[in-house]
Each structure stands twice: as C-alpha cells, then as structure tokens.
Design a protein around this motif. Structure first.
Motif, short mmCIF file in Angstrom:
data_model
loop_
_atom_site.label_atom_id
_atom_site.label_comp_id
_atom_site.label_asym_id
_atom_site.label_seq_id
_atom_site.Cartn_x
_atom_site.Cartn_y
_atom_site.Cartn_z
N VAL A 42 1.27 -1.09 -0.39
CA VAL A 42 -0.39 0.24 0.09
C VAL A 42 0.46 1.48 0.12
O VAL A 42 0.91 2.17 -0.66
CB VAL A 42 -0.81 0.01 0.94
N PHE A 43 1.90 1.17 0.97
CA PHE A 43 2.27 2.48 0.70
C PHE A 43 3.50 2.89 -0.84
O PHE A 43 4.48 4.14 -0.58
CB PHE A 43 4.12 2.52 2.02
N SER A 44 3.71 1.42 -0.88
CA SER A 44 4.71 1.74 -1.93
C SER A 44 3.55 2.02 -3.37
O SER A 44 4.04 3.17 -3.91
CB SER A 44 5.16 0.36 -2.48
N ILE A 45 2.93 1.68 -3.59
CA ILE A 45 1.21 2.56 -4.77
C ILE A 45 1.56 4.01 -4.10
O ILE A 45 0.97 4.45 -5.05
CB ILE A 45 0.20 1.51 -3.94
N LEU A 46 0.87 4.14 -3.00
CA LEU A 46 0.57 5.38 -2.16
C LEU A 46 2.10 6.74 -2.52
O LEU A 46 2.02 7.67 -3.46
CB LEU A 46 -0.18 5.89 -1.01
N PHE A 47 3.30 5.96 -2.39
CA PHE A 47 4.47 6.75 -2.72
C PHE A 47 4.81 6.88 -4.15
O PHE A 47 5.26 8.04 -4.77
CB PHE A 47 5.82 5.96 -2.37
N SER A 48 4.42 5.67 -4.95
CA SER A 48 4.47 5.75 -6.61
C SER A 48 3.57 6.80 -6.54
O SER A 48 4.55 7.57 -7.94
CB SER A 48 4.58 4.65 -7.72
N LEU A 49 2.36 6.84 -6.42
CA LEU A 49 1.55 7.79 -7.32
C LEU A 49 1.58 9.43 -7.20
O LEU A 49 1.26 10.12 -7.98
CB LEU A 49 0.17 7.43 -6.58
N ALA A 50 2.34 9.45 -5.38
CA ALA A 50 2.47 10.63 -5.40
C ALA A 50 4.27 11.16 -6.46
O ALA A 50 3.95 12.63 -7.20
CB ALA A 50 3.68 10.85 -4.28
N ILE A 51 4.71 10.34 -6.49
CA ILE A 51 6.06 11.35 -7.51
C ILE A 51 5.52 10.73 -8.89
O ILE A 51 5.76 12.02 -9.09
CB ILE A 51 6.96 9.73 -7.04
N TRP A 52 4.58 9.98 -8.94
CA TRP A 52 3.85 10.33 -10.68
C TRP A 52 3.15 11.90 -10.77
O TRP A 52 3.32 12.55 -11.30
CB TRP A 52 2.99 9.25 -10.72
#
Length: 71
Positions: A42-52
C-alpha cells in the motif's frame, strides 16, 4: 595456502550465518508476514502515485515555460 585459509573463512562465515538465522532470529508468523507485506504494498503504491503526481506537475510547468519562451 592463502587461498585455502580464505575458503575456510568463507565456509565458516556461511555456516555461522545459517546457524544464526536458524537459532537466534525471530521470524514473523505467516499471518503477520502477510499483514506486513500488505502495508509495504500500500505504501509503495501511495509513494509511486505521489512521485507520478509531482512528475506531472513539473512536466506541465516546464512545458508551459517552453511554450511561453517560444512565443
């Protein structure tokens, strides 16, 4: 002779490492491992969305800047 001492040291290190992992490490249960994996996912997905999102904002700003300079 030096090579044999080095190989013995490496073999001893690997043997002691496996012994340490087998006898002294507290491993999580299967359910706990699943829970932790879900948290990491979940945190990996959230961080990748934030970076995107930040990448999109900067790309848009740079695109607008170059359009402004070109005009």
């Amino acid at each position: 002779m030096q090579n044999r001492i080095t190989m013995a040291n490496i073999t001893n290190y690997i043997s002691e490492s496996f012994s340490e992992l087998k006898n002294n490490v507290t491993w999580p249960t299967y359910a706990e491992g699943q829970k932790l994996m879900l948290i990491v996912a979940v945190f990996s997905i959230l961080f990748s969305l934030a970076i995107w999102g930040v990448d999109e904002v900067f790309s848009s700003a740079i695109r607008q800047y170059f359009n402004w300079v070109k005009s």
